[in-house]
Design a protein around this motif. Structure first.
Motif, PDB file in Angstrom:
ATOM      1  N   ASN A   1       0.935  -1.219   0.009  1.00  0.00           N
ATOM      2  CA  ASN A   1      -0.023  -0.084   0.025  1.00  0.00           C
ATOM      3  C   ASN A   1       0.855   1.164  -0.135  1.00  0.00           C
ATOM      4  O   ASN A   1       2.128   1.076   0.166  1.00  0.00           O
ATOM      5  N   THR A   2       0.225   2.508  -0.145  1.00  0.00           N
ATOM      6  CA  THR A   2       1.125   3.737  -0.129  1.00  0.00           C
ATOM      7  C   THR A   2       0.566   4.549   0.852  1.00  0.00           C
ATOM      8  O   THR A   2      -0.757   4.446   1.420  1.00  0.00           O
ATOM      9  N   ILE A   3       1.316   5.368   1.493  1.00  0.00           N
ATOM     10  CA  ILE A   3       0.820   6.363   2.445  1.00  0.00           C
ATOM     11  C   ILE A   3       1.823   7.568   2.096  1.00  0.00           C
ATOM     12  O   ILE A   3       2.741   7.809   1.599  1.00  0.00           O
ATOM     13  N   GLU A   4       1.067   8.790   2.619  1.00  0.00           N
ATOM     14  CA  GLU A   4       1.546   9.956   2.106  1.00  0.00           C
ATOM     15  C   GLU A   4       2.522  10.425   3.406  1.00  0.00           C
ATOM     16  O   GLU A   4       2.130  10.488   4.403  1.00  0.00           O
ATOM     17  N   LEU A   5       3.628  11.113   3.089  1.00  0.00           N
ATOM     18  CA  LEU A   5       4.648  11.594   4.199  1.00  0.00           C
ATOM     19  C   LEU A   5       4.688  13.015   3.615  1.00  0.00           C
ATOM     20  O   LEU A   5       4.644  13.555   2.604  1.00  0.00           O
ATOM     21  N   LEU A   6       4.328  13.873   4.928  1.00  0.00           N
ATOM     22  CA  LEU A   6       4.330  15.219   4.470  1.00  0.00           C
ATOM     23  C   LEU A   6       5.400  16.356   5.400  1.00  0.00           C
ATOM     24  O   LEU A   6       5.704  15.686   6.570  1.00  0.00           O
ATOM     25  N   TRP A   7       5.923  17.221   4.570  1.00  0.00           N
ATOM     26  CA  TRP A   7       6.891  17.907   5.324  1.00  0.00           C
ATOM     27  C   TRP A   7       6.591  19.317   5.069  1.00  0.00           C
ATOM     28  O   TRP A   7       6.067  19.688   3.829  1.00  0.00           O
ATOM     29  N   PHE A   8       6.526  20.326   5.886  1.00  0.00           N
ATOM     30  CA  PHE A   8       6.193  21.694   5.636  1.00  0.00           C
ATOM     31  C   PHE A   8       7.351  22.682   5.761  1.00  0.00           C
ATOM     32  O   PHE A   8       8.295  22.499   6.424  1.00  0.00           O
ATOM     33  N   SER A   9       7.142  23.623   5.088  1.00  0.00           N
ATOM     34  CA  SER A   9       7.897  24.927   4.735  1.00  0.00           C
ATOM     35  C   SER A   9       9.272  24.754   5.180  1.00  0.00           C
ATOM     36  O   SER A   9       9.955  23.976   4.268  1.00  0.00           O
ATOM     37  N   ALA A  10       9.894  25.080   6.211  1.00  0.00           N
ATOM     38  CA  ALA A  10      11.397  25.157   6.290  1.00  0.00           C
ATOM     39  C   ALA A  10      12.323  23.728   6.337  1.00  0.00           C
ATOM     40  O   ALA A  10      13.125  23.659   5.924  1.00  0.00           O
ATOM     41  N   ALA A  11      11.286  22.779   6.757  1.00  0.00           N
ATOM     42  CA  ALA A  11      11.810  21.476   6.810  1.00  0.00           C
ATOM     43  C   ALA A  11      12.322  20.760   5.310  1.00  0.00           C
ATOM     44  O   ALA A  11      13.029  19.887   5.254  1.00  0.00           O
ATOM     45  N   ILE A  12      11.394  21.399   4.407  1.00  0.00           N
ATOM     46  CA  ILE A  12      11.539  20.782   3.203  1.00  0.00           C
ATOM     47  C   ILE A  12      12.988  21.062   2.392  1.00  0.00           C
ATOM     48  O   ILE A  12      13.520  20.137   1.688  1.00  0.00           O
ATOM     49  N   LYS A  13      13.552  22.096   3.042  1.00  0.00           N
ATOM     50  CA  LYS A  13      14.770  22.408   2.242  1.00  0.00           C
ATOM     51  C   LYS A  13      15.886  21.471   2.645  1.00  0.00           C
ATOM     52  O   LYS A  13      16.591  21.090   1.823  1.00  0.00           O
ATOM     53  N   TYR A  14      15.997  20.976   3.911  1.00  0.00           N
ATOM     54  CA  TYR A  14      16.913  19.975   4.183  1.00  0.00           C
ATOM     55  C   TYR A  14      16.516  18.569   3.986  1.00  0.00           C
ATOM     56  O   TYR A  14      17.076  17.543   3.825  1.00  0.00           O
ATOM     57  N   VAL A  15      15.096  18.292   3.732  1.00  0.00           N
ATOM     58  CA  VAL A  15      14.589  16.717   3.698  1.00  0.00           C
ATOM     59  C   VAL A  15      14.697  16.470   2.281  1.00  0.00           C
ATOM     60  O   VAL A  15      15.289  15.433   2.002  1.00  0.00           O
ATOM     61  N   LYS A  16      14.205  17.368   1.184  1.00  0.00           N
ATOM     62  CA  LYS A  16      14.129  16.983  -0.145  1.00  0.00           C
ATOM     63  C   LYS A  16      15.419  16.523  -0.723  1.00  0.00           C
ATOM     64  O   LYS A  16      15.212  15.525  -1.610  1.00  0.00           O
ATOM     65  N   PRO A  17      16.391  17.373  -0.704  1.00  0.00           N
ATOM     66  CA  PRO A  17      17.748  16.779  -1.419  1.00  0.00           C
ATOM     67  C   PRO A  17      18.059  15.489  -0.843  1.00  0.00           C
ATOM     68  O   PRO A  17      18.789  14.668  -1.553  1.00  0.00           O
ATOM     69  N   LYS A  18      17.787  14.852   0.276  1.00  0.00           N
ATOM     70  CA  LYS A  18      18.324  13.722   0.775  1.00  0.00           C
ATOM     71  C   LYS A  18      17.174  12.476   0.291  1.00  0.00           C
ATOM     72  O   LYS A  18      17.790  11.246   0.215  1.00  0.00           O
ATOM     73  N   LEU A  19      16.300  12.788  -0.353  1.00  0.00           N
ATOM     74  CA  LEU A  19      15.394  11.681  -0.416  1.00  0.00           C
ATOM     75  C   LEU A  19      15.691  11.004  -2.101  1.00  0.00           C
ATOM     76  O   LEU A  19      15.560  11.863  -3.196  1.00  0.00           O
ATOM     77  N   LYS A  20      15.874   9.910  -1.959  1.00  0.00           N
ATOM     78  CA  LYS A  20      15.934   9.085  -3.394  1.00  0.00           C
ATOM     79  C   LYS A  20      15.091   7.826  -3.662  1.00  0.00           C
ATOM     80  O   LYS A  20      14.637   7.240  -2.552  1.00  0.00           O
ATOM     81  N   THR A  21      14.756   7.827  -4.823  1.00  0.00           N
ATOM     82  CA  THR A  21      13.580   6.725  -5.250  1.00  0.00           C
ATOM     83  C   THR A  21      13.973   5.256  -5.029  1.00  0.00           C
ATOM     84  O   THR A  21      13.414   4.426  -4.828  1.00  0.00           O
ATOM     85  N   GLU A  22      15.454   5.180  -5.401  1.00  0.00           N
ATOM     86  CA  GLU A  22      16.120   3.686  -5.272  1.00  0.00           C
ATOM     87  C   GLU A  22      16.471   3.311  -3.834  1.00  0.00           C
ATOM     88  O   GLU A  22      16.911   2.121  -3.807  1.00  0.00           O
ATOM     89  N   THR A  23      16.503   4.345  -3.030  1.00  0.00           N
ATOM     90  CA  THR A  23      16.874   3.643  -1.619  1.00  0.00           C
ATOM     91  C   THR A  23      15.755   3.207  -0.819  1.00  0.00           C
ATOM     92  O   THR A  23      14.494   3.394  -0.898  1.00  0.00           O
ATOM     93  N   THR A  24      16.095   2.001  -0.011  1.00  0.00           N
ATOM     94  CA  THR A  24      15.110   1.623   1.015  1.00  0.00           C
ATOM     95  C   THR A  24      15.311   2.301   2.273  1.00  0.00           C
ATOM     96  O   THR A  24      16.434   2.446   2.960  1.00  0.00           O
ATOM     97  N   TYR A  25      14.069   2.820   2.624  1.00  0.00           N
ATOM     98  CA  TYR A  25      14.017   3.529   3.867  1.00  0.00           C
ATOM     99  C   TYR A  25      13.242   2.956   5.035  1.00  0.00           C
ATOM    100  O   TYR A  25      12.337   1.979   4.639  1.00  0.00           O
ATOM    101  N   VAL A  26      13.569   3.250   6.361  1.00  0.00           N
ATOM    102  CA  VAL A  26      12.666   2.978   7.256  1.00  0.00           C
ATOM    103  C   VAL A  26      12.457   4.429   7.843  1.00  0.00           C
ATOM    104  O   VAL A  26      13.052   5.156   8.177  1.00  0.00           O
ATOM    105  N   ILE A  27      10.926   4.413   7.862  1.00  0.00           N
ATOM    106  CA  ILE A  27      10.515   5.722   8.377  1.00  0.00           C
ATOM    107  C   ILE A  27       9.586   5.346   9.838  1.00  0.00           C
ATOM    108  O   ILE A  27       9.330   4.243  10.174  1.00  0.00           O
ATOM    109  N   PHE A  28       9.664   6.244  10.797  1.00  0.00           N
ATOM    110  CA  PHE A  28       9.087   5.919  11.798  1.00  0.00           C
ATOM    111  C   PHE A  28       8.366   7.477  12.358  1.00  0.00           C
ATOM    112  O   PHE A  28       8.920   8.435  12.439  1.00  0.00           O
ATOM    113  N   GLY A  29       7.248   7.228  12.928  1.00  0.00           N
ATOM    114  CA  GLY A  29       6.921   8.330  13.829  1.00  0.00           C
ATOM    115  C   GLY A  29       5.216   8.060  14.098  1.00  0.00           C
ATOM    116  O   GLY A  29       4.910   6.916  14.244  1.00  0.00           O
TER     117      GLY A  29
END
Ligand code: ADP
Ligand code: MG
Length: 698
Positions: free
Chosen positions: A85-113
């Protein structure tokens, strides 16, 4: 040991820990407990998410992302999949700047929260989840359970985040582990099957297993609640004073005459029982401290009057304090009417009492001519002196601070008997901790002939239908309350307001008279409007929550609450209690917006399901936590709860109270040298540090 010398701390961080968490010593630090653990031993599937309470970790990868909006409204939306299934992850305003460059589609991630349920998409999503590449994290965790600590914004800004705290704990623990002094006797540990303190602290910070973590937490909760109980019960024992002045043994003319000749109806069994309980206290020769709980409309005023008559029979005066002027006036009128012709003199003292009236009043109080004085807090602030104040009744005490109550003490040679009345049912756990020194009486029965109030939940779109209903009810001779969250329109808040509401009802119901009360009106205007409504001269009363407490107009049978989502459960229950006071079927209509948060839906559901104030109070405690409940901030817990919860630890609380009682049974004020460890620990427990800027997730 001073915390400064623990590796990873140093003087700057020590200063920060002291200021933000009140931590000075190693032991203080060890009593900063994790507020959650993330179970790193297992990955969740997206479809397994079914509440907002559980922190979860999910393994997967990014399918795509987009940036939406600009400026402050800018958000980064990431589509994350676990393969199913898919789920939406959201980042707002200032956080976007440093999160976005790190995200890659080919990597396997562990998200938690912590997942949130979106009221727009009606699906779960993650806002600012933690996100790491697979494998990065798992090496440094302890058998899967990773502790998380609350940290303030300031702490986070200087990198004193949860990871840093975890590091400090792991440096600190081996340094002090050998010398942690036990705070509970070995007898208690054995009898209640508790883990010792050293193991508990070890396992609460570094759980070796889920089971050991739970045992550790239980023990620490027990300790916390035990010391609160010990403190409260010991203080109560120390306060007990014996005096002839407290003895009120007589049931005399005033009581009997009223009971046999003036009582307009027969007392309910519950009323009879609580009057007996109160009377037993008043006869005992020691000061009464009693809490009288009874749901709205259960008839507490009558109980108050009857025990005041008992006091009068024993040559003692009574004061009754109400939280608002409206209510004080109403009590004055009800009680004056009931005692007319009995020789009991009743007087009223509020902010509106003139100086001239006061002078006369003071004299009559000093001479003993007045038996019952009813008033607002003006009554304690005023320098009135009584001839012999024997009983103080405090109605709806959550509006009266402890400080104000203590001013009463100055009005008599001895503190008077105290009866606190409340219609906001207090969950048992809370009553035992916050009001643990008060005896409790409960009116658990309604006067006969009441029909349960019907409660329905409408959304704002159904307002038209509502108008038809209002009209029908008024045609039947009933009256209607409409309550608003705001007085004046506020463009920033999308809420209905009383001023517009008043216009709305004037326009829609030109054939009826409409009155209005709110907190910013002059007391005499408020009162005039209330009187008009009470006399039935107007049909619709538009109001704010000033009418929440105690107002009694039996002919009013409809309570409409606009923007009901803005009110807490106890408040809604209080508002609902304004109707259902006569013989007619009454209705409570909760109006909300279409879009509701999960909590609001729960609140509306409970309100429509039950009229039982105790169930509502319990639910309120579950939903909001004890810190938010009206009154607890004022009356306060003696010590801060760091790990126990009044909402969910009722069982442990019972055991802790029992343990404290056992100890005090043999040594009521802990004078015995063998109990010195308890005294020492009570001294060590410092009052709470007020903190307001907790981050949601550290
Ligand atoms: P609360 O407990 O909310 O303060 P009140 O004292 O205002 O409730 O009582 C609510 C209503 O019930 C009042 O109109 C009161 O006269 C009426 N009442 C109280 N006791 C009885 C009784 N035993 N039988 C019938 N009606 C009663
Ligand atoms: Mg009342």
């Amino acid at each position: 040991m001073d915390i400064t010398y623990v590796p990873g701390v140093g003087s700057k961080r020590a200063e920060m820990l002291k200021r933000e968490l009140g931590v000075q010593t190693a032991m203080d630090m060890l009593y900063i407990f994790p507020y959650k653990y993330i179970d790193r031993s297992r990955f969740y599937l997206i479809r397994e998410i079914d509440d907002e309470d559980t922190f979860v970790q999910i393994k997967g990868h990014i399918l795509g992302m987009e940036t939406i909006g600009v400026g402050k409204k800018e958000r980064l939306s990431v589509h994350f999949t676990d393969g199913y299934n898919t789920i939406e992850l959201l980042w707002f305003s200032a956080a976007i700047k440093y999160v976005k460059p790190k995200l890659k589609t080919e990597t396997t991630y562990v998200i938690f929260g912590r997942p949130t349920f979106s009221k727009y998409t009606h699906q779960y999503e993650f806002i600012h989840p933690d996100l790491e590449q697979e494998g990065v994290h798992n090496q440094e965790t302890y058998l899967g359970l990773e502790p998380y600590y609350n940290t303030s914004e300031k702490m986070k800004n200087s990198m004193l985040n949860t990871k840093a705290i975890r590091k400090i704990m792991s440096n600190l623990m081996p340094m002090v582990k050998q010398g942690i002094p036990e705070t509970l006797s070995s007898d208690l540990l054995r009898r209640y099957g508790l883990m010792n303190l050293t193991d508990s602290l070890q396992n609460v910070h570094f759980p070796a297993s889920n089971q050991l973590k739970e045992q550790a937490r239980s023990r620490l909760k027990f300790e916390e609640l035990f010391y609160i109980q010990l403190h409260i019960l010991r203080t109560a024992n120390r306060k007990i004073q014996y005096s002839e002045l407290y003895k009120m043994p007589r049931v005399g003319h005033y009581f009997n005459d009223f009971y046999y000749h003036h009582l307009p109806f027969s007392l309910t069994k519950a009323q009879q029982r609580v009057i007996k309980e109160i009377r037993a206290d008043m006869m005992s020769g020691q000061q009464m401290n009693r809490l009288l709980q009874g749901d709205v409309g259960s008839g507490k005023t009558l109980v108050a009057l009857m025990v005041a008559l008992l006091a009068a029979d024993n040559y003692a005066q009574t004061c009754i304090m109400a939280p608002t002027e409206i209510l004080a006036n109403q009590h004055f009128e009800t009680i004056s009417k009931m005692v007319a012709g009995t020789g009991i003199n009743v007087a009223l003292l509020t902010g509106s009492t003139t100086k001239k009236q006061r002078t006369i009043l003071h004299e009559r109080l000093m001479s003993g001519d007045i038996h019952i004085l009813i008033g607002t807090h003006a009554l304690i602030e005023d320098n009135v002196q009584f001839q012999h104040l024997g009983l103080a009744i405090i109605d709806e005490q959550h509006r009266f601070g402890v400080k104000q109550r203590s001013k009463l003490w100055e009005k008599a040679e001895l503190p008077p008997h105290i009866l606190v009345m409340t219609a906001t049912p207090i969950p048992r756990t809370l009553a035992m901790t916050v009001y643990g020194d008060l005896q409790v009486s409960v009116i658990d029965e309604m006067p006969p002939g009441r029909k349960p109030i019907m409660t329905v939940h409408y959304t704002i779109q159904q307002h038209g239908r509502l108008n038809t209903f209002i009209d029908q009810q008024i045609q039947l001779g009933r009256q209607v309350y409409v309550v608003y969250p705001l007085i004046t329109e506020n463009k920033k808040l999308e809420l209905l307001d009383l001023e517009n509401g008043y216009q709305y009802f004037c326009n829609n119901f030109p054939q009826y008279r409409i009155c209005m009360v709110h907190g910013q009106m002059r007391p005499q205007d408020k009162d005039a409007q209330m009187q008009m409504f009470a006399r039935g001269e107007c049909q619709i009363m538009v109001a704010t929550t000033v009418i929440e407490v105690g107002v009694n107009v039996p002919n009013a049978s409809v309570m409409i609450v606009e923007n009901a989502e803005r009110f807490g459960l106890s408040q809604l229950h209080q508002l609902r209690g304004r109707v259902g006071r006569g013989a007619d079927q009454s209705y409570c209509i909760l109006m909300t917006n279409q879009e509701l948060s999960k909590d609001t839906s729960k609140r509306m559901k409970i309100m429509t399901e039950t009229n039982d104030g105790f169930r509502i109070a319990e639910a309120d405690l579950q939903l909001r936590g004890p810190g938010d409940l009206e009154g607890t901030q004022q009356s306060g817990l003696p010590f801060e709860l760091r790990i126990a919860s009044l909402a969910s630890d009722g069982e442990i609380l019972n055991l802790a109270r029992q343990a404290a009682k056992e100890i005090l049974a043999n040594d009521p004020t802990l004078e015995n040298p063998q109990n010195i460890m308890y005294i020492n620990q009570l001294k060590r427990l410092r009052p709470r540090v007020e903190r307001t800027d907790w981050g949601e997730i550290s």
